[in-house]
Design a protein around this motif. Sequence first.
Motif, short mmCIF file in Angstrom:
data_model
loop_
_atom_site.label_atom_id
_atom_site.label_comp_id
_atom_site.label_asym_id
_atom_site.label_seq_id
_atom_site.Cartn_x
_atom_site.Cartn_y
_atom_site.Cartn_z
N PRO A 1 34.35 -1.35 -24.91
CA PRO A 1 35.34 -0.84 -23.95
C PRO A 1 36.75 -0.88 -24.52
O PRO A 1 37.08 -1.75 -25.32
CB PRO A 1 35.20 -1.81 -22.78
N TYR A 2 37.56 0.06 -24.11
CA TYR A 2 38.96 0.11 -24.54
C TYR A 2 39.80 0.36 -23.28
O TYR A 2 39.29 0.79 -22.24
CB TYR A 2 39.18 1.22 -25.57
N ASP A 3 41.09 0.07 -23.40
CA ASP A 3 42.02 0.29 -22.27
C ASP A 3 41.47 -0.26 -20.93
O ASP A 3 41.17 -1.43 -20.85
CB ASP A 3 42.35 1.79 -22.13
N ASP A 4 41.28 0.62 -19.93
CA ASP A 4 40.86 0.13 -18.61
C ASP A 4 39.35 0.24 -18.40
O ASP A 4 38.86 0.18 -17.26
CB ASP A 4 41.61 0.88 -17.50
N ILE A 5 38.63 0.43 -19.49
CA ILE A 5 37.17 0.60 -19.38
C ILE A 5 36.47 -0.76 -19.28
O ILE A 5 36.85 -1.72 -19.96
CB ILE A 5 36.63 1.37 -20.60
N ILE A 6 35.46 -0.81 -18.44
CA ILE A 6 34.65 -2.01 -18.26
C ILE A 6 33.20 -1.67 -18.61
O ILE A 6 32.64 -0.73 -18.03
CB ILE A 6 34.71 -2.48 -16.78
N ASN A 7 32.65 -2.38 -19.58
CA ASN A 7 31.23 -2.17 -19.86
C ASN A 7 30.39 -3.05 -18.94
O ASN A 7 30.67 -4.24 -18.79
CB ASN A 7 30.91 -2.48 -21.33
N VAL A 8 29.39 -2.41 -18.31
CA VAL A 8 28.57 -3.16 -17.36
C VAL A 8 27.09 -2.99 -17.70
O VAL A 8 26.68 -1.98 -18.27
CB VAL A 8 28.81 -2.70 -15.90
N ILE B 1 30.03 -7.02 -18.60
CA ILE B 1 29.73 -7.64 -19.89
C ILE B 1 30.95 -7.67 -20.81
O ILE B 1 31.09 -8.57 -21.63
CB ILE B 1 28.51 -7.00 -20.60
N SER B 2 31.83 -6.73 -20.68
CA SER B 2 33.03 -6.75 -21.52
C SER B 2 34.08 -5.83 -20.94
O SER B 2 33.76 -4.84 -20.26
CB SER B 2 32.68 -6.32 -22.95
N CYS B 3 35.35 -6.17 -21.22
CA CYS B 3 36.45 -5.43 -20.61
C CYS B 3 37.43 -4.92 -21.67
O CYS B 3 37.72 -5.62 -22.65
CB CYS B 3 37.24 -6.34 -19.66
N GLY B 4 37.96 -3.72 -21.47
CA GLY B 4 39.02 -3.21 -22.32
C GLY B 4 40.30 -4.02 -22.12
O GLY B 4 40.42 -4.80 -21.16
N SER B 5 41.25 -3.80 -23.02
CA SER B 5 42.45 -4.65 -23.05
C SER B 5 43.33 -4.49 -21.81
O SER B 5 44.08 -5.37 -21.46
CB SER B 5 43.26 -4.33 -24.30
#
Lengths: 391, 391
Positions: free
Chosen positions: B62-69, B116-120
């Motif tokens: 993920p980058y910027d406002d993206i959230i991997n789920v 699972i992971s978040c953009g910055s």
Amino acid sequence: MLQLISIRSLRRASRVSVQQTLKANRYYSTRFGYTLSRCLVFSNFGQPDKVLKLHSYSIPPPYDDIINVKFIASPINPADINQIEGVYPEKPEFTLGLGTGEKSAVPGNEGLVQVISCGSKVDPSIRPGQWAIMSGPNFGTWRTYAQARKSNLIMLPNIEGVSPIQAATASVNPSTAYRMLKDFAELGAGDYFVQNAANSGVGRSAIQIGKEWGFKSINIVRDRPGIDELKEELRAMGGTEVITEAEARDRRYIAQITGGQPVKLALNCVGGESATNLTRILGHGGHLVTYGAMAKLPLSIPASALIFKNIHCHGFWISAWSKKNEVARYEMITDIFDWVRDGKFKDIPYETIQWSEDTELEKLMDPIRKGISEYSGRKGIFVMEETGNPS
Amino acid sequence: MLQLISIRSLRRASRVSVQQTLKANRYYSTRFGYTLSRCLVFSNFGQPDKVLKLHSYSIPPPYDDIINVKFIASPINPADINQIEGVYPEKPEFTLGLGTGEKSAVPGNEGLVQVISCGSKVDPSIRPGQWAIMSGPNFGTWRTYAQARKSNLIMLPNIEGVSPIQAATASVNPSTAYRMLKDFAELGAGDYFVQNAANSGVGRSAIQIGKEWGFKSINIVRDRPGIDELKEELRAMGGTEVITEAEARDRRYIAQITGGQPVKLALNCVGGESATNLTRILGHGGHLVTYGAMAKLPLSIPASALIFKNIHCHGFWISAWSKKNEVARYEMITDIFDWVRDGKFKDIPYETIQWSEDTELEKLMDPIRKGISEYSGRKGIFVMEETGNPS
């Protein structure tokens, strides 16, 4: 003291003092100040042809809180017929008080009366000469005279410039249209409503009241000989567009009329497929208000119209509303009379049936028979005459 | 930094710190930190059997406002099937972003995910390990991984004591029942509501929520083998009375149940004659709320029920409601989780379909085929496995 009034002075009643209108006129009084009332009666529910009879009975002078009234005009509404047939939820009280051999009731729910005399304990604001309409259903208006109490009557506001017919017919059709346009959806100037049976008494009222409030209307009528003239007539009355049931099923045509503007309210007097089509014409979140069932078929409402289009369906019954809203009803009648006076409210097509002392049953039955198909055109209205009555 | 989390720690996630749950677990990552997502896709509307395919695509970090789920559990609701068939008003967006040859969409509208992971640039209150459900329809929940934005998710309140299945299924069935019981009629403790399809997911939810709020319920089910056991089960769940459609047509039996108390609200998932009968059971001024159309027949509503009984008909669609009521939705989910936690809300019968990296199309299709007749019993729920995944 028994005070009597001539019907010929009706039109003057609002303009001149009560004193002036009280020309003694006792032709309908029997001896000892009794008044003879002629009425239709029924003792059992059934086809009007089979159960209605003509009856006469004597009304004594009023005492205590009793008000003697003379009927001026009594409309024949479809609900009256349904009530006689026994298929209407409001049932009249059957009584021996009319002097009939078996318990009987007088049909008719809407009517205009004039106060002719008051008992000693009647509210002094009620005076002979004044006009009143029934405060609720079941009074029994198809008769020439009756005794009432204050609670049975709504004394009319300023009636100058309002004809007896207009006053007599204000409490059902125009009132139904008025409430349905006002109480179910938030319509503002320029907003659309749609209605079927647009040529009915309520339909014509809705066109005119809608116009007065700045609403646009799509008016659906059945195709018929002379459809072009009818369309033109309803448009001239203020209907934005007048279309047939077939035209109303053409979505593109509807979109062309509205320019895609959502239709917020639908008035349904038909049921069946016509009601289904109203749900199609209605915009998202629209309200469908049913007040009649001409097609004698239940409304067929697609679940998707309710779930995805968020259509709401309601019913409206003027009798039930009127019982609970005395003040609002008075204000509404005042509005309607104002429009009549200002020429903004045209009469619904009607046919008067003169009812005098010697009118026979057969003549009274004729409009009742026609009344069964009333919506197709003219409303029948009994007008109580003063035949043989020197004024 | 890409943070990953094992599904085995799900039940612990609410109780232990996020730190503890973050066991590195990269089996599903391809080289360079890419994650492989398996999904069902369709490119044209039609019968699920004919249009659904299984597809794999890579999800970048993920980058910027993206959230991997990661999807944990995704129910199969009737609306999902209707959406694939193209008969649902909500249409998904067909896109080439999934790496399919032709524009495709992922089906499924309800689901539970874990971050699972978040953009910055993601809101720092959102952290790996947290659970979330979809904020609206059309996300495409029948897949194993996805990228989302904050606006796509409703981060879940306190999930202690709430199973993944319970969390995954809270946003459609229990939420629909909750709103219908709360938003259409003023029910107080001891008041009656009636519902058909009482054995459906919404029906069982309404029984339990109604009990929690002190409402009495008349629950109508179709006659079937084992009807006595079903009646007993729904009564044990809190249904005041459970009756068949045939019994529901017996007015005296209904009056016997209610003791003449008016029924204020009816929930309709069937339509046709069953809906007509609900209008008969409803008391004066009652509200009929439609949320489904199992009988695939329009509602047949007698005009008299609308006019004389003053019944109001509405529809309810949870998707539309949810879009407009973010705060109320969060409060509602909190209520539902509280009941689950306190043992006041029993699971709806369901069947899980384990979905791992190597699950084949045929296995995934089986519950979708069953889903078409879902209301008869068990709801299918995809549960995304971590097969081969050392935690």
